[in-house]
Design a protein around this motif. Structure first.
Motif, mmCIF file in Angstrom:
data_model
loop_
_atom_site.group_PDB
_atom_site.id
_atom_site.type_symbol
_atom_site.label_atom_id
_atom_site.label_comp_id
_atom_site.label_asym_id
_atom_site.label_seq_id
_atom_site.Cartn_x
_atom_site.Cartn_y
_atom_site.Cartn_z
ATOM 1 N N TYR A 39 0.793 -1.224 0.000
ATOM 2 C CA TYR A 39 0.000 0.000 0.000
ATOM 3 C C TYR A 39 0.829 1.279 0.000
ATOM 4 N N ASN A 40 2.128 1.192 0.220
ATOM 5 C CA ASN A 40 2.967 2.394 0.181
ATOM 6 C C ASN A 40 3.556 2.672 -1.193
ATOM 7 N N ASN A 41 3.401 1.721 -2.121
ATOM 8 C CA ASN A 41 3.992 1.902 -3.441
ATOM 9 C C ASN A 41 2.960 1.623 -4.533
ATOM 10 N N LEU A 42 3.092 0.470 -5.216
ATOM 11 C CA LEU A 42 2.223 0.174 -6.345
ATOM 12 C C LEU A 42 0.757 0.059 -5.950
ATOM 13 N N GLY A 43 0.495 -0.270 -4.683
ATOM 14 C CA GLY A 43 -0.890 -0.355 -4.226
ATOM 15 C C GLY A 43 -1.649 0.953 -4.364
ATOM 16 N N ARG A 44 -0.932 2.065 -4.338
ATOM 17 C CA ARG A 44 -1.603 3.360 -4.539
ATOM 18 C C ARG A 44 -2.090 3.488 -5.982
ATOM 19 N N GLN A 45 -1.334 2.934 -6.918
ATOM 20 C CA GLN A 45 -1.738 2.973 -8.319
ATOM 21 C C GLN A 45 -2.874 2.005 -8.602
ATOM 22 N N LEU A 46 -2.856 0.827 -7.951
ATOM 23 C CA LEU A 46 -3.828 -0.218 -8.252
ATOM 24 C C LEU A 46 -5.023 -0.237 -7.304
ATOM 25 N N ASN A 47 -5.105 0.707 -6.383
ATOM 26 C CA ASN A 47 -6.232 0.831 -5.460
ATOM 27 C C ASN A 47 -7.546 0.604 -6.203
ATOM 28 N N PRO A 48 -8.437 -0.296 -5.772
ATOM 29 C CA PRO A 48 -8.605 -0.820 -4.418
ATOM 30 C C PRO A 48 -7.723 -2.016 -4.050
ATOM 31 N N PHE A 49 -6.852 -2.472 -4.964
ATOM 32 C CA PHE A 49 -5.986 -3.620 -4.659
ATOM 33 C C PHE A 49 -4.670 -3.065 -4.123
ATOM 34 N N ILE A 50 -4.417 -3.264 -2.836
ATOM 35 C CA ILE A 50 -3.368 -2.484 -2.173
ATOM 36 C C ILE A 50 -2.217 -3.327 -1.628
ATOM 37 N N MET A 51 -2.353 -4.637 -1.583
ATOM 38 C CA MET A 51 -1.264 -5.491 -1.123
ATOM 39 C C MET A 51 -1.475 -6.892 -1.677
ATOM 40 N N MET A 52 -0.364 -7.546 -2.023
ATOM 41 C CA MET A 52 -0.446 -8.933 -2.448
ATOM 42 C C MET A 52 0.801 -9.674 -2.012
ATOM 43 N N ASP A 53 0.599 -10.814 -1.344
ATOM 44 C CA ASP A 53 1.666 -11.760 -1.049
ATOM 45 C C ASP A 53 1.407 -13.022 -1.854
ATOM 46 N N TYR A 54 2.458 -13.506 -2.508
ATOM 47 C CA TYR A 54 2.332 -14.743 -3.279
ATOM 48 C C TYR A 54 3.211 -15.811 -2.649
#
Length: 298
Positions: A39-54
């Motif tokens: 949510y501090n980086n790419l999650g701001r661009q892809l909001n509402p998707f703000i975090m992903m762990d794989y």
């Protein structure tokens, strides 16, 4: 370029960023993950998707003690866990519990506050086996930050499976695809698709113009638009455009596609809380310390 190719190029969402070769780290002792989005980086661009762990495929030997993450709090967003191999058991402070297995999805809305644990199931722990999961965090708009916490257990059987005309299939977890509606209840409009393509087959996936879109490639190489993408890579797209083009490699391809209406509001994330202001983050911590999220179920 022909007129048709020009029209197609104009309607295709352009790739804005590719994230790959991310370092691994442990979440608790049960999830060996790559952080693809935060949510501090790419999650701001892809909001509402703000975090992903794989958690890419990993073998766990049999063990006497369940591995995972013990009780911990969340507020202001949703966690969505996709099970591909292995089993995860969930318990939370609302009294709900469940175990997701291959093909199942767990959709938990933290909302005003919740505590939960995520552990390898007792059966998987005792037998061991291969383990693969994705956890995606979905933001909530300001008006929904304080909705009551809820939990949706979405079984594989309840997820519509659409056959693709060029080969492969698409499971509709949330939103809609060609009239098939996903079982997940969402607080903002979105489409979440689990896609499998047969070797060398291509498909265009139609998506709303103006929505934020990402693809996590799980298995084998896939060509996204004109770019070849390796497994364990995240592809982010520009908002403009109404489709993405996917072409499987020689061994077929599997991926998770997520696309949603942007939440263009201030966002402040700190640890397990995602709110709109620093003051709301402070309040989230205080409320947790005062026991307002409840505790482990008896």
């Amino acid at each position: 370029m022909s007129d048709f190719q020009q029209v197609l190029a104009q309607s295709t969402k352009a790739i804005s960023k590719i994230v790959s070769n991310r370092p691994h780290h442990w979440v608790g002792d049960g999830f060996y993950v790559q952080g693809m989005l935060d949510y501090n980086n790419l999650g701001r661009q892809l909001n509402p998707f703000i975090m992903m762990d794989y958690a890419a495929p990993k073998h766990f030997d049999p063990h006497y003690k369940q591995r995972g993450v013990g009780f911990h709090p969340h507020r202001g967003f949703e966690t969505v866990t996709f099970a591909y191999e292995g089993e995860v058991s969930h318990r939370d402070s609302t009294g709900r519990s469940g175990t997701i297995k291959t093909g199942d999805v767990q959709w938990m809305t933290a909302g005003a506050g919740i505590q939960h644990e995520e552990m390898h199931s007792k059966e998987f722990t005792s037998k061991g086996g291969d383990f693969e999961m994705i956890q995606l965090w979905v933001n909530l708009p300001k008006a929904k930050k304080n909705v009551p916490a809820t939990y949706q257990s979405i079984t594989r059987e309840s997820i519509p499976d659409v056959s693709l005309p060029t080969g492969g299939n698409l499971r509709v977890v949330a939103g809609e695809y060609q009239g098939a509606k996903g079982p997940a209840n969402t607080h903002t409009p979105m489409n979440v698709y689990d896609i499998s393509l047969k070797p060398n087959e291509s498909v265009n996936i139609d998506l709303p113009d103006g929505w934020n879109t990402g693809i996590l490639v799980r298995k084998n190489t896939v060509k996204v638009n004109d770019r070849e993408i390796k497994p364990a890579s995240l592809v982010a797209f520009d908002r403009t455009g109404t489709s993405v083009q996917l072409t499987a490699g020689a061994n077929g391809s599997e991926m998770l596609l997520f696309s949603g209406e942007p939440i263009d509001e201030p966002m402040v994330g700190y640890g397990p809380f995602v709110m709109n202001t620093p003051e709301e983050i402070s309040t989230a911590f205080i409320d947790y310390q005062e026991g307002k999220y409840g505790g482990p179920p008896m």
